[in-house]
Scaffold this motif. Structure first.
Motif, PDB file in Angstrom:
ATOM      1  N   LEU A  64       0.831  -1.203   0.000  1.00  0.00           N
ATOM      2  CA  LEU A  64       0.000   0.000   0.000  1.00  0.00           C
ATOM      3  C   LEU A  64       0.868   1.256   0.000  1.00  0.00           C
ATOM      4  N   TYR A  65       1.969   1.220   0.717  1.00  0.00           N
ATOM      5  CA  TYR A  65       2.878   2.367   0.789  1.00  0.00           C
ATOM      6  C   TYR A  65       3.521   2.620  -0.573  1.00  0.00           C
ATOM      7  N   CYS A  66       3.857   1.552  -1.288  1.00  0.00           N
ATOM      8  CA  CYS A  66       4.407   1.677  -2.639  1.00  0.00           C
ATOM      9  C   CYS A  66       3.388   2.338  -3.565  1.00  0.00           C
ATOM     10  N   ALA A  67       2.122   2.008  -3.380  1.00  0.00           N
ATOM     11  CA  ALA A  67       1.066   2.596  -4.212  1.00  0.00           C
ATOM     12  C   ALA A  67       0.977   4.097  -3.993  1.00  0.00           C
ATOM     13  N   GLU A  68       1.166   4.532  -2.747  1.00  0.00           N
ATOM     14  CA  GLU A  68       1.158   5.974  -2.473  1.00  0.00           C
ATOM     15  C   GLU A  68       2.386   6.645  -3.088  1.00  0.00           C
ATOM     16  N   ALA A  69       3.532   5.981  -2.985  1.00  0.00           N
ATOM     17  CA  ALA A  69       4.793   6.574  -3.417  1.00  0.00           C
ATOM     18  C   ALA A  69       4.937   6.658  -4.934  1.00  0.00           C
ATOM     19  N   SER A  70       4.282   5.766  -5.658  1.00  0.00           N
ATOM     20  CA  SER A  70       4.481   5.704  -7.109  1.00  0.00           C
ATOM     21  C   SER A  70       3.159   5.620  -7.863  1.00  0.00           C
ATOM     22  N   PRO A  71       2.835   6.638  -8.681  1.00  0.00           N
ATOM     23  CA  PRO A  71       1.621   6.576  -9.502  1.00  0.00           C
ATOM     24  C   PRO A  71       1.615   5.378 -10.447  1.00  0.00           C
ATOM     25  N   VAL A  72       2.800   4.974 -10.910  1.00  0.00           N
ATOM     26  CA  VAL A  72       2.892   3.827 -11.820  1.00  0.00           C
ATOM     27  C   VAL A  72       2.490   2.542 -11.102  1.00  0.00           C
ATOM     28  N   ILE A  73       3.006   2.362  -9.885  1.00  0.00           N
ATOM     29  CA  ILE A  73       2.641   1.184  -9.097  1.00  0.00           C
ATOM     30  C   ILE A  73       1.157   1.235  -8.759  1.00  0.00           C
TER      31      ILE A  73
ATOM     32  N   THR B  37     -10.910  -4.024   0.075  1.00  0.00           N
ATOM     33  CA  THR B  37     -10.541  -2.806   0.798  1.00  0.00           C
ATOM     34  C   THR B  37      -9.329  -2.143   0.156  1.00  0.00           C
ATOM     35  N   VAL B  38      -8.429  -2.947  -0.412  1.00  0.00           N
ATOM     36  CA  VAL B  38      -7.264  -2.396  -1.117  1.00  0.00           C
ATOM     37  C   VAL B  38      -7.733  -1.626  -2.355  1.00  0.00           C
ATOM     38  N   THR B  39      -8.735  -2.162  -3.041  1.00  0.00           N
ATOM     39  CA  THR B  39      -9.289  -1.466  -4.212  1.00  0.00           C
ATOM     40  C   THR B  39      -9.831  -0.093  -3.815  1.00  0.00           C
ATOM     41  N   ALA B  40     -10.533  -0.024  -2.702  1.00  0.00           N
ATOM     42  CA  ALA B  40     -11.074   1.250  -2.212  1.00  0.00           C
ATOM     43  C   ALA B  40      -9.948   2.238  -1.932  1.00  0.00           C
ATOM     44  N   TYR B  41      -8.860   1.751  -1.364  1.00  0.00           N
ATOM     45  CA  TYR B  41      -7.693   2.595  -1.089  1.00  0.00           C
ATOM     46  C   TYR B  41      -7.138   3.179  -2.378  1.00  0.00           C
TER      47      TYR B  41
ATOM     48  N   LEU C 149      -4.017   2.312   7.749  1.00  0.00           N
ATOM     49  CA  LEU C 149      -4.215   1.718   9.074  1.00  0.00           C
ATOM     50  C   LEU C 149      -5.621   1.131   9.215  1.00  0.00           C
ATOM     51  N   LYS C 150      -6.614   1.800   8.632  1.00  0.00           N
ATOM     52  CA  LYS C 150      -7.976   1.285   8.684  1.00  0.00           C
ATOM     53  C   LYS C 150      -8.096  -0.013   7.868  1.00  0.00           C
ATOM     54  N   ILE C 151      -7.402  -0.063   6.743  1.00  0.00           N
ATOM     55  CA  ILE C 151      -7.405  -1.276   5.926  1.00  0.00           C
ATOM     56  C   ILE C 151      -6.771  -2.425   6.701  1.00  0.00           C
ATOM     57  N   LEU C 152      -5.632  -2.157   7.319  1.00  0.00           N
ATOM     58  CA  LEU C 152      -4.967  -3.200   8.102  1.00  0.00           C
ATOM     59  C   LEU C 152      -5.864  -3.685   9.234  1.00  0.00           C
ATOM     60  N   SER C 153      -6.532  -2.748   9.889  1.00  0.00           N
ATOM     61  CA  SER C 153      -7.431  -3.114  10.985  1.00  0.00           C
ATOM     62  C   SER C 153      -8.567  -3.993  10.474  1.00  0.00           C
ATOM     63  N   GLY C 154      -9.140  -3.632   9.327  1.00  0.00           N
ATOM     64  CA  GLY C 154     -10.232  -4.410   8.755  1.00  0.00           C
ATOM     65  C   GLY C 154      -9.800  -5.809   8.363  1.00  0.00           C
ATOM     66  N   ILE C 155      -8.612  -5.913   7.777  1.00  0.00           N
ATOM     67  CA  ILE C 155      -8.096  -7.228   7.388  1.00  0.00           C
ATOM     68  C   ILE C 155      -7.883  -8.104   8.610  1.00  0.00           C
ATOM     69  N   LEU C 156      -7.314  -7.527   9.643  1.00  0.00           N
ATOM     70  CA  LEU C 156      -7.058  -8.291  10.868  1.00  0.00           C
ATOM     71  C   LEU C 156      -8.364  -8.713  11.546  1.00  0.00           C
ATOM     72  N   GLN C 157      -9.383  -7.856  11.488  1.00  0.00           N
ATOM     73  CA  GLN C 157     -10.695  -8.242  12.036  1.00  0.00           C
ATOM     74  C   GLN C 157     -11.268  -9.424  11.264  1.00  0.00           C
TER      75      GLN C 157
ATOM     76  N   ILE D 231      -4.982  -6.500  17.416  1.00  0.00           N
ATOM     77  CA  ILE D 231      -4.953  -5.519  16.335  1.00  0.00           C
ATOM     78  C   ILE D 231      -4.218  -4.261  16.782  1.00  0.00           C
ATOM     79  N   GLY D 232      -4.512  -3.817  17.990  1.00  0.00           N
ATOM     80  CA  GLY D 232      -3.833  -2.632  18.520  1.00  0.00           C
ATOM     81  C   GLY D 232      -2.320  -2.806  18.559  1.00  0.00           C
ATOM     82  N   ASN D 233      -1.872  -3.982  19.008  1.00  0.00           N
ATOM     83  CA  ASN D 233      -0.433  -4.242  19.088  1.00  0.00           C
ATOM     84  C   ASN D 233       0.214  -4.260  17.704  1.00  0.00           C
ATOM     85  N   LEU D 234      -0.478  -4.854  16.728  1.00  0.00           N
ATOM     86  CA  LEU D 234       0.075  -4.931  15.369  1.00  0.00           C
ATOM     87  C   LEU D 234       0.109  -3.560  14.708  1.00  0.00           C
ATOM     88  N   LEU D 235      -0.908  -2.747  14.923  1.00  0.00           N
ATOM     89  CA  LEU D 235      -0.903  -1.397  14.371  1.00  0.00           C
ATOM     90  C   LEU D 235       0.175  -0.548  15.040  1.00  0.00           C
ATOM     91  N   GLN D 236       0.404  -0.804  16.311  1.00  0.00           N
ATOM     92  CA  GLN D 236       1.483  -0.110  17.008  1.00  0.00           C
ATOM     93  C   GLN D 236       2.837  -0.499  16.414  1.00  0.00           C
TER      94      GLN D 236
END
Length: 217
Positions: free
Chosen positions: A97-106, A154-158, A175-183, A192-197
Motif C-alpha cells: 500500500l505504501y508503494c502505491a502511495e509513493a508511485s503513480p505507476v505502481i 478494501t485495497v481497491t477502495a484505497y 491503518l484502517k485497511i490493516l485493521s479491517g483485514i485483521l478483524q 490488532i492494537g499491538n500490530l498497528l502499534q
C-alpha cells in the motif's frame, strides 16, 4: 547441452526480453496505453512468439505483477527475518500500500490488477499462501476465501481514493485497511492494537523498504 535444454534456455531468454520490454513501456506510459504491437516493435520479438508465451496483455501484465510482489515479499522477509508470520504478513500488505502511495505507476499497476477479474484472481492466489498461514494460526472456522476477497476489496477502495476530489489521508486509510483485514482474520482488539502499534513504530523501516523497491520514491 541437449536440444530440448537449449530450447528451454532460449525460450526463457525470450520471455525475459518480453517482460523487460513490457515493464519499460508500462513504467513510461502506463498499462492502458501500452499495446502488444508496441512491445513487438520495441523488443523485436514477433507477436506470434509473444502470444506463444502469454495468452494476452493481461496475462503478460500478470507476470510483471508477480515479479513486483516477489520483490516486495523478498524485501519484507529480508528486513523482518526475525519476526513471525503475522508481522511479516501485515508488513507485506502495508508496504504494498505504501508503494502505491509513493508511485503513480505502481498505483496504476495495482488498480489494473484489482479491476480485472483475471488479474484479481491471480493477486488473491499470490496472497493466499502467506494469508493462509496467518488464518490457520487463528483456527478460524469461517470462509477463508471470503475473508481474503474482502481484504482485496478494501485495497481497491484505497487505490480509488487517490482520485477522489476530496483528498483522503493515505496513512490513515492504510491503518484502517490493516485493521479491517485483521478483524476479518479473527484477531482480537488487543492483538490488532499491538500490530498497528508495530506498524506505527517502524515508519522509517517501511520507507527504507519502499525506497529499495522504488529507487525514485
Amino acid at each position: 547441452m541437449a536440444k530440448s535444454e537449449k530450447r528451454a534456455v532460449h525460450m526463457q531468454g525470450v520471455r525475459e526480453r518480453i517482460l523487460t520490454t513490457a515493464e519499460e513501456l508500462f513504467l513510461s506510459q502506463g498499462y492502458k496505453n501500452t499495446t502488444i504491437r508496441q512491445i513487438v516493435q520495441k523488443s523485436g520479438i514477433t507477436s506470434g512468439s509473444i502470444y506463444n508465451i502469454f495468452e494476452d496483455k493481461e496475462h503478460l501484465f500478470s507476470a510483471l505483477v508477480d515479479k513486483f510482489m516477489d520483490i516486495v515479499r523478498s524485501a519484507v522477509n529480508r528486513e523482518l527475518k526475525d519476526e513471525d508470520e503475522v508481522h511479516r504478513f501485515i508488513a507485506l500488505v502495508y508496504v504494498e500500500l505504501y508503494c502505491a502511495e509513493a508511485s503513480p505507476v505502481i498505483r496504476e499497476m495495482m488498480m489494473a490488477s484489482h479491476t480485472s477479474p483475471i488479474l484479481m484472481e491471480d493477486i488473491i492466489a499470490r496472497h493466499e499462501k502467506i494469508a493462509r498461514s496467518v488464518w490457520d494460526l487463528k483456527k478460524h472456522e469461517d470462509d477463508f476465501s471470503a475473508a481474503l476477497l474482502l481484504a482485496e476489496g478494501t485495497v481497491t477502495a484505497y487505490l480509488i481514493s487517490f482520485d477522489f476530489i476530496r483528498k483522503q489521508d493515505p496513512a490513515e486509510i492504510r491503518l484502517k485497511i490493516l485493521s479491517g483485514i485483521l478483524q476479518s482474520f479473527a484477531f482480537s482488539g488487543a492483538e490488532i492494537g499491538n500490530l498497528l502499534q508495530f506498524i506505527g513504530k517502524n515508519k522509517e523501516l517501511w520507507q527504507k523498504i519502499t525506497k529499495s523497491i522504488l529507487p525514485r520514491a
